[in-house]
Design a protein around this motif. Structure first.
Motif, PDB file in Angstrom:
ATOM      1  N   SER A 111       0.846  -1.192   0.000  1.00  0.00           N
ATOM      2  CA  SER A 111       0.000   0.000   0.000  1.00  0.00           C
ATOM      3  C   SER A 111       0.882   1.243   0.000  1.00  0.00           C
ATOM      4  O   SER A 111       0.949   1.977   0.965  1.00  0.00           O
ATOM      5  N   ARG A 112       1.521   1.462  -1.117  1.00  0.00           N
ATOM      6  CA  ARG A 112       2.535   2.500  -1.222  1.00  0.00           C
ATOM      7  C   ARG A 112       1.951   3.913  -1.244  1.00  0.00           C
ATOM      8  O   ARG A 112       2.517   4.836  -0.708  1.00  0.00           O
ATOM      9  N   SER A 113       0.831   4.105  -1.857  1.00  0.00           N
ATOM     10  CA  SER A 113       0.348   5.463  -2.071  1.00  0.00           C
ATOM     11  C   SER A 113      -0.834   5.806  -1.170  1.00  0.00           C
ATOM     12  O   SER A 113      -1.725   6.513  -1.583  1.00  0.00           O
ATOM     13  N   GLN A 114      -0.868   5.297   0.038  1.00  0.00           N
ATOM     14  CA  GLN A 114      -1.981   5.598   0.927  1.00  0.00           C
ATOM     15  C   GLN A 114      -1.559   6.581   1.998  1.00  0.00           C
ATOM     16  O   GLN A 114      -0.436   6.552   2.483  1.00  0.00           O
ATOM     17  N   GLY A 115      -2.459   7.462   2.343  1.00  0.00           N
ATOM     18  CA  GLY A 115      -2.222   8.403   3.425  1.00  0.00           C
ATOM     19  C   GLY A 115      -1.675   9.727   2.951  1.00  0.00           C
ATOM     20  O   GLY A 115      -1.083   9.839   1.878  1.00  0.00           O
ATOM     21  N   TRP A 116      -1.904  10.735   3.773  1.00  0.00           N
ATOM     22  CA  TRP A 116      -1.470  12.083   3.409  1.00  0.00           C
ATOM     23  C   TRP A 116       0.044  12.226   3.488  1.00  0.00           C
ATOM     24  O   TRP A 116       0.631  12.988   2.728  1.00  0.00           O
ATOM     25  N   VAL A 117       0.704  11.495   4.394  1.00  0.00           N
ATOM     26  CA  VAL A 117       2.152  11.557   4.477  1.00  0.00           C
ATOM     27  C   VAL A 117       2.764  11.001   3.194  1.00  0.00           C
ATOM     28  O   VAL A 117       3.689  11.581   2.628  1.00  0.00           O
ATOM     29  N   ALA A 118       2.193   9.874   2.726  1.00  0.00           N
ATOM     30  CA  ALA A 118       2.690   9.270   1.487  1.00  0.00           C
ATOM     31  C   ALA A 118       2.517  10.228   0.306  1.00  0.00           C
ATOM     32  O   ALA A 118       3.413  10.347  -0.536  1.00  0.00           O
ATOM     33  N   SER A 119       1.392  10.929   0.262  1.00  0.00           N
ATOM     34  CA  SER A 119       1.187  11.855  -0.857  1.00  0.00           C
ATOM     35  C   SER A 119       2.165  13.032  -0.778  1.00  0.00           C
ATOM     36  O   SER A 119       2.616  13.528  -1.813  1.00  0.00           O
ATOM     37  N   LEU A 120       2.495  13.471   0.441  1.00  0.00           N
ATOM     38  CA  LEU A 120       3.490  14.539   0.575  1.00  0.00           C
ATOM     39  C   LEU A 120       4.870  14.063   0.145  1.00  0.00           C
ATOM     40  O   LEU A 120       5.594  14.778  -0.550  1.00  0.00           O
ATOM     41  N   ILE A 121       5.230  12.855   0.546  1.00  0.00           N
ATOM     42  CA  ILE A 121       6.540  12.300   0.184  1.00  0.00           C
ATOM     43  C   ILE A 121       6.633  12.097  -1.321  1.00  0.00           C
ATOM     44  O   ILE A 121       7.675  12.355  -1.930  1.00  0.00           O
ATOM     45  N   ASP A 122       5.540  11.667  -1.932  1.00  0.00           N
ATOM     46  CA  ASP A 122       5.545  11.446  -3.379  1.00  0.00           C
ATOM     47  C   ASP A 122       5.719  12.747  -4.168  1.00  0.00           C
ATOM     48  O   ASP A 122       6.142  12.721  -5.319  1.00  0.00           O
ATOM     49  N   ARG A 123       5.408  13.889  -3.558  1.00  0.00           N
ATOM     50  CA  ARG A 123       5.550  15.176  -4.248  1.00  0.00           C
ATOM     51  C   ARG A 123       6.949  15.775  -4.108  1.00  0.00           C
ATOM     52  O   ARG A 123       7.235  16.813  -4.690  1.00  0.00           O
ATOM     53  N   LEU A 124       7.820  15.131  -3.348  1.00  0.00           N
ATOM     54  CA  LEU A 124       9.181  15.643  -3.180  1.00  0.00           C
ATOM     55  C   LEU A 124       9.965  15.504  -4.481  1.00  0.00           C
ATOM     56  O   LEU A 124       9.668  14.635  -5.298  1.00  0.00           O
ATOM     57  N   PRO A 125      10.987  16.337  -4.647  1.00  0.00           N
ATOM     58  CA  PRO A 125      11.852  16.165  -5.829  1.00  0.00           C
ATOM     59  C   PRO A 125      12.555  14.809  -5.788  1.00  0.00           C
ATOM     60  O   PRO A 125      12.544  14.118  -4.767  1.00  0.00           O
ATOM     61  N   ALA A 126      13.199  14.460  -6.873  1.00  0.00           N
ATOM     62  CA  ALA A 126      13.932  13.198  -6.952  1.00  0.00           C
ATOM     63  C   ALA A 126      14.965  13.126  -5.825  1.00  0.00           C
ATOM     64  O   ALA A 126      15.479  14.144  -5.354  1.00  0.00           O
ATOM     65  N   LEU A 127      15.263  11.908  -5.405  1.00  0.00           N
ATOM     66  CA  LEU A 127      16.172  11.694  -4.283  1.00  0.00           C
ATOM     67  C   LEU A 127      17.559  12.298  -4.537  1.00  0.00           C
ATOM     68  O   LEU A 127      18.170  12.850  -3.624  1.00  0.00           O
ATOM     69  N   LEU A 128      18.045  12.225  -5.767  1.00  0.00           N
ATOM     70  CA  LEU A 128      19.348  12.822  -6.085  1.00  0.00           C
ATOM     71  C   LEU A 128      19.318  14.345  -5.934  1.00  0.00           C
ATOM     72  O   LEU A 128      20.280  14.956  -5.470  1.00  0.00           O
ATOM     73  N   THR A 129      18.213  14.963  -6.304  1.00  0.00           N
ATOM     74  CA  THR A 129      18.049  16.404  -6.118  1.00  0.00           C
ATOM     75  C   THR A 129      18.014  16.743  -4.637  1.00  0.00           C
ATOM     76  O   THR A 129      18.630  17.717  -4.193  1.00  0.00           O
TER      77      THR A 129
END
Length: 188
Positions: free
Chosen positions: A71-89
């Motif tokens: 359940s990777r894309s569940q919850g508001w925290v997950a949605s905030l994390i998914d909006r972050l720039p790429a990990l290298l950035t």
């Protein structure tokens, strides 16, 4: 970072109500002492933001390793994390924050030597604040050197960042809390 920094800021603003502490008079001290305080606050602030950034990167990195069927894309925290720039950035930004914070921390240590001599009559007052500050400075310096010459990244960089920040937190905030709140003594 707002999600982490703003609640921490609210708590920090309210802490003096519960723990008023002692006022350090600036009368009779060099005008440059105020600059030492300002630079040290900027160093603490920059490295605090770097630590929060490292926490976000740790969460972001752990989400990358979740299984596709979870359940990777569940919850508001997950949605905030998914909006972050790429990990290298995110990593590039982390090292910029750390480098800037390290320069400020270096200026803090150097100006602290000058003011320690004025206040206590010796260049280094070897107390827990000095030891933890120097240890933190060493950890951040080692991280930057490791990044440049050994290519340190990922979990190593995040571990050094969080360890350096925890040590820096113990240096001043932790020592003041122990001295003023727990032991009811005045501290500088």
């Amino acid at each position: 970072l707002r999600v982490l920094v703003l609640p921490a800021t609210m708590v920090a603003v309210l802490l003096p109500i519960a723990f008023p502490g002692n006022v350090v008079p600036l009368e009779g001290k060099s005008d440059m002492f105020a600059w030492h305080i300002a630079v040290s606050m900027l160093a603490y602030g920059t490295l605090t933001v770097a630590a929060f950034h490292a926490v976000l990167m740790t969460i972001q990195e752990s989400r990358l390793h979740l299984h596709a069927g979870s359940s990777r894309s569940q919850g508001w925290v997950a949605s905030l994390i998914d909006r972050l720039p790429a990990l290298l950035t995110m990593e590039k930004l982390l090292f910029r924050l750390i480098a800037f914070g390290f320069v400020l921390l270096t200026l803090t240590v150097l100006s602290g030597v000058v003011f320690s001599e004025q206040l206590f009559g010796r260049a280094f007052k070897w107390d827990h604040k000095t030891v933890f500050t120097m240890l933190s400075w060493l950890l951040f310096g080692l991280l930057l050197a490791g990044r440049k010459w050994q290519g340190w990244r990922g979990k190593t960089a995040l571990s050094f960042t969080l360890s350096g920040f925890a040590t820096l937190l113990l240096a001043y905030v932790g020592s003041r809390f122990v001295l003023e709140v727990m032991l009811h003594r005045g501290g500088v």
